[in-house]
Write a protein that holds these residues in place. Sequence first.
Motif, mmCIF file in Angstrom:
data_model
loop_
_atom_site.group_PDB
_atom_site.id
_atom_site.type_symbol
_atom_site.label_atom_id
_atom_site.label_comp_id
_atom_site.label_asym_id
_atom_site.label_seq_id
_atom_site.Cartn_x
_atom_site.Cartn_y
_atom_site.Cartn_z
ATOM 1 N N ASP A 124 15.909 -40.633 3.164
ATOM 2 C CA ASP A 124 16.533 -40.338 1.151
ATOM 3 C C ASP A 124 16.611 -39.601 1.395
ATOM 4 O OD1 ASP A 124 14.477 -40.507 -0.797
ATOM 5 O OD2 ASP A 124 13.945 -38.563 -0.899
ATOM 6 N N SER A 138 13.125 -35.724 -3.443
ATOM 7 C CA SER A 138 12.592 -34.970 -2.462
ATOM 8 C C SER A 138 12.900 -33.557 -1.919
ATOM 9 C CB SER A 138 11.543 -35.967 -1.036
ATOM 10 O OG SER A 138 13.408 -36.042 -0.431
ATOM 11 N N TYR A 236 9.780 -37.487 8.156
ATOM 12 C CA TYR A 236 9.254 -35.750 8.926
ATOM 13 C C TYR A 236 11.216 -35.416 9.091
ATOM 14 C CZ TYR A 236 7.830 -32.071 12.102
ATOM 15 O OH TYR A 236 7.862 -30.831 12.493
ATOM 16 N N ASN A 253 8.099 -36.280 3.714
ATOM 17 C CA ASN A 253 8.070 -36.722 2.174
ATOM 18 C C ASN A 253 7.536 -38.256 2.720
ATOM 19 O OD1 ASN A 253 9.122 -37.722 -0.460
ATOM 20 N ND2 ASN A 253 10.760 -39.175 0.694
ATOM 21 N N THR A 254 6.900 -38.418 1.869
ATOM 22 C CA THR A 254 5.590 -39.845 1.726
ATOM 23 C C THR A 254 5.581 -40.535 0.652
ATOM 24 O OG1 THR A 254 4.081 -38.731 1.729
ATOM 25 C CG2 THR A 254 4.858 -39.278 3.843
ATOM 26 N N ARG A 274 3.696 -39.974 -4.327
ATOM 27 C CA ARG A 274 4.669 -39.308 -3.743
ATOM 28 C C ARG A 274 4.207 -37.816 -3.433
ATOM 29 N NH1 ARG A 274 10.227 -37.677 -4.530
ATOM 30 N NH2 ARG A 274 9.128 -36.269 -6.351
ATOM 31 N N TYR A 275 3.812 -37.415 -2.079
ATOM 32 C CA TYR A 275 3.156 -36.212 -1.283
ATOM 33 C C TYR A 275 3.950 -35.848 -0.593
ATOM 34 C CZ TYR A 275 1.860 -32.507 1.301
ATOM 35 O OH TYR A 275 1.416 -31.673 1.522
ATOM 36 N N ASP A 276 5.099 -34.754 -1.047
ATOM 37 C CA ASP A 276 6.475 -33.807 -0.368
ATOM 38 C C ASP A 276 6.454 -32.716 -0.467
ATOM 39 O OD1 ASP A 276 7.305 -33.699 -2.679
ATOM 40 O OD2 ASP A 276 8.961 -33.471 -2.347
ATOM 41 N N GLN A 302 4.629 -27.234 -1.720
ATOM 42 C CA GLN A 302 3.597 -28.982 -1.669
ATOM 43 C C GLN A 302 4.007 -29.481 -3.417
ATOM 44 O OE1 GLN A 302 0.290 -28.991 1.174
ATOM 45 N NE2 GLN A 302 0.561 -26.728 0.512
#
Length: 351
Positions: A124, A138, A236, A253-254, A274-276, A302
Motif C-alpha cells: 500500500d 492506510s 501485515y 490493513n485489509t 476497510r479496516y486498519d 483502529q
Amino acid sequence: MKKSALMLFLTLLPFMAKAQNTQNSEDGKKIDKEKLESKDYLPEIHGTIRGKYEYQTTMGAGRFEVRNARVSVTGNVLPIVAYKAEIDLSDEGSIKMLDAYARLFPAKGLTVTAGQMRVPFTIDAHRSPHQQYFANRSFIAKQVGNVRDVGITLGYTLPTDLPITIEGGLYNGSGLTNQKEWHKEVNYSAKAQFLFTKGLNLTLSIQSIQPEEIRVQSYDIGAYYESDRFHIEAEYLYKQYSDNAFKDVQAVNTFINYDLPLRKIFNKMSFLLRYDMMTDQSDAKTTDEETGALVTTDYKRQRLTGGITFSLSKAFRTDLRLNYEKYFYANSSIAKESEQDKIVLELMVRF
C-alpha cells in the motif's frame, strides 16, 4: 531549493506539453530500439490533482485542502537509459521534491535505479495518490511503512513460468533532506512479488534503517486478489527497535472493493470497506528530555472506513471519492486533530 525546483518545472512545462501520450512509462521505460529517433527524446508529463473537503464530526469543523498537486517528467536519453523527476507543488500546502532518479536497463529483466525514490517496501505504501482506493491512506502507507530515500535499487524479473520480481537496494536511511550526512551504518530494503495466477499477488518485504542511534527492522507480508469486479487485499507489518529501545509495532490493513459498471455519466461506481490498525509507534528519533528514552510519536488506534467512488472514466483517472472514517482509540492514546472521525469528499484527476 524548493523555489529552484518549482521554477524548473514551470520552465519545462510549455516545451513538454506536446510530449504527452498514452504509453505506460510513468516510472521510466526501456525503448526497444537500437537508436532513438527524434520523437523518442521528448519527455512525457504526468500529474495528479487531489482536492478535498473534510468534516470532522467530533469538533464539528471542516476544511478544504489541496492534498496533492503532483507533476512528473519522464523520458529517455538512450534506449536503455531513462529518467524521472516528480515534484508535489502542494502536499497539504508544502512543496516537496519526491522522485529524482536515473534508471538503467542493462539486461533483460534487470533494472538499476539511482537517485531519490520510494524504497521497495510494502504494497500500500508503494501506491501513488491516483492509485489509492480511499481518500486517505492506510496507517501502513502513511505512518508505519512510508519511506522515501536516496540510494540505489536493483530490480530483476525472473525468467520463470511463475512471474517473480525481486527488488532491493541500499539507502542513506535519513530521508530526503539530510543528504549531506555521512553514514557508517548500512540501510537496506528488499521486496519480492509472486504472481501465482491472474489477479493473485503475494508480496514479502524487509527493511532495515537507522535514522539516528536506534536501528529499526521492519517485516511486511501482503496479498491481494483481483477479478473483473472485486479487489480484496490484506497486509501485515511488524517493526522492531534495537536494544529494546521501544516496544514492537504491529500494523494491519485489509479492504475490499467492488465495482458496479454504469452506463450514464459515470463509468462505474465502487463500494469499499476497510479496516486498519496500528500499535504505538516511535520515529526512532524523538526522545524524552529527562530519561532520553524514545517516546510515542503515533498512538495506538483502529479505524473502520466505508466509501463510495464514482469514476468518470477509466479507473484511477477521474474519481470522486466519498468516505467516512470511524476511529477507535485506547484510553491512554492521544488523538491528533486530523486522525479523528470524519467525512471526506475528494475529487482526483490524473493526467
